[in-house]
Design an enzyme around this catalytic site. Structure first.
Site, PDB file in Angstrom:
ATOM      1  N   ASP A   1      33.693   6.616  64.769  1.00 57.36           N
ATOM      2  CA  ASP A   1      35.610   6.102  64.048  1.00 57.36           C
ATOM      3  C   ASP A   1      36.083   6.728  64.790  1.00 57.36           C
ATOM      4  O   ASP A   1      36.883   6.395  65.757  1.00 57.36           O
ATOM      5  CB  ASP A   1      34.455   7.683  63.797  1.00 57.36           C
ATOM      6  CG  ASP A   1      34.062   8.572  64.558  1.00 57.36           C
ATOM      7  OD1 ASP A   1      35.143   8.982  65.223  1.00 57.36           O
ATOM      8  OD2 ASP A   1      33.713   9.894  64.165  1.00 57.36           O
TER       9      ASP A   1
ATOM     10  N   ASN B   1      29.644  21.630  60.245  1.00 57.54           N
ATOM     11  CA  ASN B   1      29.267  21.140  59.211  1.00 57.54           C
ATOM     12  C   ASN B   1      28.121  19.754  59.525  1.00 57.54           C
ATOM     13  O   ASN B   1      27.418  19.708  58.369  1.00 57.54           O
ATOM     14  CB  ASN B   1      30.314  21.440  57.722  1.00 57.54           C
ATOM     15  CG  ASN B   1      31.250  19.669  58.670  1.00 57.54           C
ATOM     16  OD1 ASN B   1      30.687  18.643  58.972  1.00 57.54           O
ATOM     17  ND2 ASN B   1      31.713  19.226  57.031  1.00 57.54           N
TER      18      ASN B   1
ATOM     19  N   HIS C   1      27.895  17.142  60.848  1.00 54.55           N
ATOM     20  CA  HIS C   1      28.452  15.750  60.295  1.00 54.55           C
ATOM     21  C   HIS C   1      28.323  15.282  62.097  1.00 54.55           C
ATOM     22  O   HIS C   1      28.070  15.532  62.871  1.00 54.55           O
ATOM     23  CB  HIS C   1      29.693  15.465  59.600  1.00 54.55           C
ATOM     24  CG  HIS C   1      31.171  15.597  60.558  1.00 54.55           C
ATOM     25  ND1 HIS C   1      32.484  16.567  60.673  1.00 54.55           N
ATOM     26  CD2 HIS C   1      31.418  15.702  62.259  1.00 54.55           C
ATOM     27  CE1 HIS C   1      33.055  15.898  61.377  1.00 54.55           C
ATOM     28  NE2 HIS C   1      32.458  16.041  62.544  1.00 54.55           N
TER      29      HIS C   1
ATOM     30  N   GLU D   1      30.434  13.466  56.040  1.00 54.17           N
ATOM     31  CA  GLU D   1      30.023  14.520  55.809  1.00 54.17           C
ATOM     32  C   GLU D   1      28.661  15.033  54.930  1.00 54.17           C
ATOM     33  O   GLU D   1      28.703  13.983  54.367  1.00 54.17           O
ATOM     34  CB  GLU D   1      31.613  14.780  55.237  1.00 54.17           C
ATOM     35  CG  GLU D   1      33.090  14.419  55.923  1.00 54.17           C
ATOM     36  CD  GLU D   1      33.322  15.383  56.437  1.00 54.17           C
ATOM     37  OE1 GLU D   1      32.608  16.294  57.021  1.00 54.17           O
ATOM     38  OE2 GLU D   1      34.646  15.693  57.197  1.00 54.17           O
TER      39      GLU D   1
HETATM   40  C1  F6R Z   1      33.351  11.966  67.250  1.00 57.82           C
HETATM   41  C2  F6R Z   1      33.284  12.237  66.456  1.00 57.82           C
HETATM   42  C3  F6R Z   1      32.812  13.410  65.123  1.00 57.82           C
HETATM   43  C4  F6R Z   1      32.582  15.054  66.509  1.00 57.82           C
HETATM   44  C5  F6R Z   1      33.040  16.064  66.041  1.00 57.82           C
HETATM   45  C6  F6R Z   1      32.660  17.119  66.963  1.00 57.82           C
HETATM   46  O1  F6R Z   1      33.732  10.354  67.529  1.00 57.82           O
HETATM   47  O2  F6R Z   1      32.342  11.444  65.233  1.00 57.82           O
HETATM   48  O3  F6R Z   1      31.526  13.737  64.265  1.00 57.82           O
HETATM   49  O4  F6R Z   1      31.491  13.836  66.984  1.00 57.82           O
HETATM   50  O5  F6R Z   1      33.377  16.379  64.850  1.00 57.82           O
HETATM   51  O6  F6R Z   1      33.839  17.394  67.793  1.00 57.82           O
HETATM   52  P1  F6R Z   1      34.432  18.331  68.897  1.00 57.82           P
HETATM   53  O7  F6R Z   1      32.960  18.018  69.826  1.00 57.82           O
HETATM   54  O8  F6R Z   1      35.723  17.934  68.817  1.00 57.82           O
HETATM   55  O9  F6R Z   1      33.660  19.651  68.469  1.00 57.82           O
END
Ligand code: F6R
Length: 245
Positions: free
Chosen positions: A67, A136, A138, A143
């Site tokens: 992303d 959450n 995702h 989301e």
């Molecule tokens: C990042 C992504 C997100 C993260 C998730 C966890 O490329 O796709 O899904 O993996 O938000 O983020 P952290 O590792 O910062 O807790």
């Protein structure tokens, strides 16, 4: 779904890096899907270390990131392209032309999504996809409520995700409201998936994931329908949870 329980963040980072290194050694031209965020930082540090000490080569590896924020270009230090260069790509021998990250500043973001999706297909799909997990549930920026059929698309970020990620920005308002993300169906087509979870902030997400109920309210739960998923989680993320994996 297979679960590997590790002691702490360092062990998680090392095990995850070793897992990827072994795969790269046996398939030096594989297509890898990558994630950003705090969780994979340690793993990337170990990959760089292994490149420097043991000369594991990324020369023939192709990558696709999950992303990118809409509105941030690669020179913005909060963009995911900047993150990837800074934590990994600038320190290994990967060909930058083999690195793919959705462009957050494209004039036509919808076309950018379609092109990204086609590019993944043209490479024969992703062999090994790395995932983190949002508090959450995702995955990528899919989301809660995202369709399991979703493909690479423009998504609106929830307030929860923007608040979680505000730690990297000066103010909450600066956190972009939209992103481009691989869709859940795109992720599910990866031949193999490794999901990392560390710390007590991920405990509730781990509880919901390991409970096994599949629901669009909790996007990561769809991974139960994939035949080759390994979750690497540390004790803090799993503390007090009952699970039967
Ligand atoms: C990042 C992504 C997100 C993260 C998730 C966890 O490329 O796709 O899904 O993996 O938000 O983020 P952290 O590792 O910062 O807790």
């Amino acid at each position: 779904m297979k679960l590997i329980k590790v002691k702490d963040y360092e062990e998680l980072s090392k095990q995850a890096a070793d897992y990827f290194i072994k795969k790269i050694q046996s398939s030096p031209a594989m297509i890898i899907g990558l994630a950003t965020g705090s969780t994979p930082e340690g793993m990337y540090r170990y990959l760089v270390q292994d490149y420097q000490e043991n000369r594991i080569s990324f020369r023939n590896i192709t990558t696709f990131n999950l992303d990118e924020y809409i509105g941030l270009d690669g020179s913005n230090e909060n963009s995911y392209r900047f993150f990837m260069n800074n934590h990994l790509f600038d320190h290994i021998d990967i060909e930058k032309s083999n690195v793919h990250i959705p462009c957050g500043t494209s004039k036509d973001s919808s076309a950018e999504c379609a092109t990204y999706e086609q590019l993944i297909k043209a490479h024969g799909g992703i062999d090994l996809q790395l995932l983190g997990i949002g508090g959450n549930g995702h995955i990528g920026f899919n989301e809660p409520g995202s369709s399991f059929q979703s493909r690479t698309s423009i998504v609106e970020l929830t307030d929860k995700t923007r608040r979680d990620n505000a730690r990297f920005f000066n103010t909450f308002e600066e956190v972009p409201t939209e992103a481009i993300t691989m869709g859940i169906a795109t992720i599910m087509e990866s031949k193999e998936i490794v999901l990392l979870a560390s710390g007590e902030g991920k405990r509730e997400a781990m509880r919901l994931l390991l409970e096994g109920r599949v629901s669009e309210d909790f996007p990561a739960s769809y991974l139960h329908n994939h035949s080759n998923v390994t979750v690497i989680a540390d004790e803090a993320a799993l503390a007090g949870l009952n699970y039967s994996l």
